[in-house]
Structure formats: structure tokens, C-alpha cells
Design a protein around this motif. Structure first.
Motif, mmCIF file in Angstrom:
data_model
loop_
_atom_site.group_PDB
_atom_site.id
_atom_site.type_symbol
_atom_site.label_atom_id
_atom_site.label_comp_id
_atom_site.label_asym_id
_atom_site.label_seq_id
_atom_site.Cartn_x
_atom_site.Cartn_y
_atom_site.Cartn_z
ATOM 1 N N SER A 30 9.094 5.914 12.720
ATOM 2 C CA SER A 30 10.198 5.784 12.962
ATOM 3 C C SER A 30 10.985 5.179 12.092
ATOM 4 N N LEU A 31 9.982 5.128 11.069
ATOM 5 C CA LEU A 31 10.181 4.100 9.590
ATOM 6 C C LEU A 31 10.848 5.528 8.877
ATOM 7 N N ARG A 32 10.027 6.575 9.081
ATOM 8 C CA ARG A 32 10.765 7.923 8.528
ATOM 9 C C ARG A 32 11.853 8.084 8.553
ATOM 10 N N ARG A 33 11.945 7.934 9.587
ATOM 11 C CA ARG A 33 13.143 8.104 10.710
ATOM 12 C C ARG A 33 14.235 7.222 9.618
ATOM 13 N N ALA A 34 14.150 6.660 9.603
ATOM 14 C CA ALA A 34 14.737 4.776 9.513
ATOM 15 C C ALA A 34 15.997 5.434 8.648
ATOM 16 N N LEU A 35 15.479 5.501 6.994
ATOM 17 C CA LEU A 35 16.025 6.097 5.951
ATOM 18 C C LEU A 35 17.304 6.995 6.454
ATOM 19 N N ALA A 36 16.940 7.876 7.186
ATOM 20 C CA ALA A 36 17.851 9.274 7.254
ATOM 21 C C ALA A 36 19.197 8.809 8.188
ATOM 22 N N LEU A 37 18.567 7.945 8.492
ATOM 23 C CA LEU A 37 19.919 7.796 9.542
ATOM 24 C C LEU A 37 19.985 6.606 9.561
ATOM 25 N N LEU A 61 17.896 -8.190 -0.660
ATOM 26 C CA LEU A 61 17.155 -8.664 0.753
ATOM 27 C C LEU A 61 17.373 -7.147 1.969
ATOM 28 N N VAL A 62 16.533 -6.765 1.614
ATOM 29 C CA VAL A 62 16.421 -5.299 2.905
ATOM 30 C C VAL A 62 16.569 -5.907 3.953
ATOM 31 N N ARG A 63 17.279 -4.919 5.118
ATOM 32 C CA ARG A 63 16.651 -5.380 6.392
ATOM 33 C C ARG A 63 17.083 -4.400 7.494
ATOM 34 N N TRP A 64 15.817 -4.274 8.297
ATOM 35 C CA TRP A 64 15.819 -2.729 9.642
ATOM 36 C C TRP A 64 16.359 -2.806 10.837
ATOM 37 N N ARG A 65 17.328 -2.055 11.436
ATOM 38 C CA ARG A 65 17.588 -2.447 12.582
ATOM 39 C C ARG A 65 17.499 -1.125 13.793
ATOM 40 N N HIS A 66 16.881 -1.944 14.487
ATOM 41 C CA HIS A 66 15.395 -0.470 15.124
ATOM 42 C C HIS A 66 16.859 -0.615 15.698
ATOM 43 N N PRO A 67 16.206 0.797 16.227
ATOM 44 C CA PRO A 67 17.662 0.983 17.362
ATOM 45 C C PRO A 67 16.902 0.303 18.927
ATOM 46 N N SER A 68 15.712 0.420 19.285
ATOM 47 C CA SER A 68 15.079 -0.460 20.557
ATOM 48 C C SER A 68 14.706 -1.983 20.454
ATOM 49 N N PHE A 77 7.361 -5.081 7.932
ATOM 50 C CA PHE A 77 7.675 -2.846 8.094
ATOM 51 C C PHE A 77 7.575 -2.580 6.515
ATOM 52 N N ILE A 78 8.018 -3.754 5.663
ATOM 53 C CA ILE A 78 7.412 -3.470 3.709
ATOM 54 C C ILE A 78 5.906 -3.018 4.305
ATOM 55 N N PRO A 79 4.995 -3.855 4.361
ATOM 56 C CA PRO A 79 3.451 -3.348 4.338
ATOM 57 C C PRO A 79 3.552 -2.305 5.209
ATOM 58 N N ILE A 80 3.791 -1.763 6.028
ATOM 59 C CA ILE A 80 3.553 -0.251 6.691
ATOM 60 C C ILE A 80 4.249 0.639 6.034
ATOM 61 N N ALA A 81 5.903 0.248 4.934
ATOM 62 C CA ALA A 81 6.430 1.600 4.256
ATOM 63 C C ALA A 81 4.849 1.617 3.265
ATOM 64 N N GLU A 82 4.824 0.372 2.640
ATOM 65 C CA GLU A 82 3.637 0.610 1.544
ATOM 66 C C GLU A 82 2.148 1.725 2.132
ATOM 67 N N GLU A 83 1.281 1.419 3.012
ATOM 68 C CA GLU A 83 0.841 2.242 3.616
ATOM 69 C C GLU A 83 1.043 3.234 4.332
ATOM 70 N N ILE A 84 1.846 4.159 4.528
ATOM 71 C CA ILE A 84 2.738 5.355 4.454
ATOM 72 C C ILE A 84 3.132 6.175 3.874
ATOM 73 N N GLY A 85 3.422 4.821 2.897
ATOM 74 C CA GLY A 85 4.364 5.811 1.167
ATOM 75 C C GLY A 85 5.251 5.821 1.357
ATOM 76 N N VAL A 86 5.876 4.664 2.172
ATOM 77 C CA VAL A 86 7.936 5.710 1.913
ATOM 78 C C VAL A 86 7.986 4.726 1.709
ATOM 79 N N ILE A 87 7.253 3.557 0.901
ATOM 80 C CA ILE A 87 8.039 1.869 -0.224
ATOM 81 C C ILE A 87 8.566 2.818 -0.969
ATOM 82 N N SER A 88 8.606 3.421 -1.938
ATOM 83 C CA SER A 88 8.937 4.415 -3.336
ATOM 84 C C SER A 88 10.774 4.548 -2.483
ATOM 85 N N GLU A 89 10.788 5.400 -1.868
ATOM 86 C CA GLU A 89 11.906 5.997 -0.888
ATOM 87 C C GLU A 89 12.639 4.769 0.023
#
Ligand code: C2E
Ligand code: MG
Ligand code: MG
Ligand code: MG
Length: 275
Positions: A30-37, A61-68, A77-89
Motif C-alpha cells: 500500500s506504500l507503493r500506492r500511497a505516493l500516487a494517491l 516530517l513526513v506522515r502517512w494517512r493510511h486509508p484504513s 513505514f520508513i524502514p519498510i520503504a527502505e526495504e522495498i526500494g521506494v525510499i528514494s521516491e
């Protein structure tokens, strides 16, 4: 699949571990889509001069408003973003958003505002990181001299030739470099003196509960003294009480952040916070 369906070998089935993996996997996709959405937001915490109590800048400071799931904190979520390779984005989006906001504040009558942005290790290690920073500055018109990139102690202290070169390239652009959460890792001040860093952020753990007689008093005093004589500007993180503020001021710490000075505000509220 179920472990029991395996014909042979190790059939370990740990429900708890499995559940956590599943959660991480779901959060990741869902993080992959969070940016686009545009579920991500940047909030800004004031950076305040401790001697005159003037707001000199903000930290993005970044925040993620997750829909659910509601607000997901960056530490999750930053560690997950690092792991799945979307941290640069994500990092590029935060930097661009912050610089755009900073430019608007400059045009709105705060010409000197400083903007601090956090950078994670894999983001810093990307070979196109410096180019990306340069492009963001050029495209948003935010002055390099007012941008501060906050690096983790781990990145700064691994002392690799390539990362020192990378830091120098950023300094050559005119950008400031801060070491974030100082004191929680393995830094040594002698090592810092050899690095192209100019700001030191003292971790909240040294600030919380600070009194004139606590052991932390000597530590913070020594860090501020040495850092200042090495030419660094010092920032105290996590100031929550007037006492902590006064003591840090006495110890000569230059700048501070924290709930006492102002919470993490949304952009439009930063300059109307009274303290
Ligand atoms: P940090 O860079 O050390 O940021 C300070 C954290 O302390 C922030 O948490 C802030 O909300 C919180 N804080 C500020 N004042 C106080 C206070 O007085 N008391 C207490 N208890 N906490 C205070 P937040 O926003 O949850 O961020 C946590 C960490 O996530 C940040 O630590 C930073 O390392 C990372 N982070 C945040 N935004 C980004 C980003 O855009 N990119 C990257 N790579 N990391 C980010
Ligand atoms: Mg930070
Ligand atoms: Mg910090
Ligand atoms: Mg911290």
C-alpha cells in the motif's frame, strides 16, 4: 501455503512471525500506492533560536494517512520503504514538497527561513542523490544555503571515502549537513571534526528530564562546548519543558525543537504558534 504441505525439510510455522511478515507485506504494497494517491503529508516543526526564541526554520516530517489504519508514524513505514526500494521516491517527494513550501514562506515574508529535511541511509547512498537535490533546488527556487539535510549517525560515522565525498558534494552546492539524533550511535567528536558536517542535533534522550544536577547536564554541556569549538551549530531535540529550555540556553545550545516550543504543526500554522 501451509508448512504441513511441505514434503520434507524444515517445516517451521510461526504464526506470530507470519502475521508480522504479512502485515509488513501489506503495508509495503500500500506504500507503493500511497505516493500516487497522495496519502503522504509533510508537517513542519519549528526550529527555534534558544537565546532569542525566534523561529529560524522548520524540520519537515513526513506522515502517512493510511486509508484504513489512520496515521502511520514514519518510524514504522520508513524502514519498510527502505526495504522495498521506494525510499528514494518518497524522499524526493518530501524534499520537493518541503522546498516548495519553503519557497512560498520566503515569498510570504520569511526570507531567511531554514528548511531541514531527513535523509535515510539508502537514499543518501543512491548515486543520483546529489543530482536529485540539485534538481529540487533548481526547480523549486529554494536557496541551497537555507536547506539542511539531516543524516543519521550511522551514515556519517561509517567514514567511508565515498560517503565523505558525497557529503562534500552536497556542501559544495551550499547545503548544510546535520547529524541527527547525536549520541545514540557511535559518534566521536574527533571523527566529526574531519567530516563536512556543520550542524549537530542532540538526541531527545539527553534532553528529556534534564536538570542542573543530572548526569546528562555534564554530557550536554560537554557536547555543546566541543561542538561549538569545532564550529558546529547545536540543536537540542525534544524540548518539552521550560526547565529543559532554560538549561539548554544556559549551556549555550544554539537552537531547539520540541513540543514545548511548538508541536509539529501543519504548514499554515507554523508562524502563528505563540510561546
Ligand atoms: P527525527 O528526525 O529525530 O525527528 C524528531 C521526531 O521527534 C519527530 O517524530 C517529532 O515529531 C518528534 N518530536 C519532536 N518534538 C518532540 C518532543 O518534544 N517530544 C517528543 N517525545 N517527540 C518530539 P516523527 O515525526 O514521528 O519522526 C520520527 C523519525 O522518522 C524522525 O526522527 C526521522 O528520523 C524519521 N523521519 C521523519 N520524516 C522523515 C522523512 O521525510 N524522511 C526520512 N528518511 N525519515 C523521516
Ligand atoms: Mg530529524
Ligand atoms: Mg532527530
Ligand atoms: Mg530524534
Amino acid at each position: 501455503y501451509h508448512a504441513k504441505s511441505r514434503k520434507q525439510g524444515i517445516a517451521v510455522f510461526e504464526p506470530e512471525l507470519n502475521r508480522r511478515h504479512h502485515e509488513r507485506f501489506q503495508l509495503g504494497s500500500s506504500l507503493r500506492r500511497a505516493l500516487a494517491l497522495s496519502e503522504l503529508e509533510v508537517h513542519y516543526q519549528p526550529l527555534v533560536g534558544l537565546q532569542n526564541r525566534v523561529i529560524v526554520g522548520v524540520e519537515a516530517l513526513v506522515r502517512w494517512r493510511h486509508p484504513s489504519q489512520g496515521w502511520v508514524p514514519p518510524e514504522q513505514f520508513i524502514p519498510i520503504a527502505e526495504e522495498i526500494g521506494v525510499i528514494s521516491e518518497i524522499g524526493e517527494w518530501v524534499l520537493r514538497t518541503a522546498c516548495t513550501q519553503g519557497k512560498a514562506w520566503i515569498q510570504g515574508g520569511h526570507p531567511d527561513i531554514r528548511m531541514a529535511v531527513n535523509v535515510s541511509a539508502p537514499q543518501f547512498d543512491s548515486p543520483i542523490f546529489v543530482e536529485m537535490v540539485e534538481r529540487c533546488l533548481r526547480e523549486t527556487g529554494f536557496p541551497a544555503a537555507q536547506l539542511e539535510l539531516e543524516l543519521t549517525e550511522r551514515v556519517v560515522m561509517r567514514n567511508a571515502e565515498s560517503s565523505v565525498a558525497q557529503m562534500q558534494r552536497l556542501r559544495d552546492l551550499g547545503v548544510s549537513l546535520a547529524i541527527d539524533d547525536f549520541g545514540t550511535g557511535y559518534s566521536s567528536l574527533s571523527c566529526l571534526a574531519r567530516l563536512p558536517i556543520n550542524i549537530l542535533k542532540i538526541d531527545r534522550s539527553f534532553v528529556t528530564g534534564l536538570t542542573r544536577t543530572s548526569p546528562g547536564h555534564a554530557i550536554v554541556g560537554a557536547v555543546v562546548g566541543l561542538a561549538t569549538s569545532l564550529g558546529f551549530q547545536t540543536v537540542a531535540e525534544g524540548i518539552e519543558t521550560l526547565d529543559e529550555l532554560k538549561i539548554l540556553q544556559e549551556l549555550g545550545c544554539h537552537l531547539g525543537q520540541g513540543y514545548f516550543l511548538a508541536g509539529v504543526c501543519v504548514a499554515r500554522d507554523v508562524f502563528i504558534t505563540a510561546f
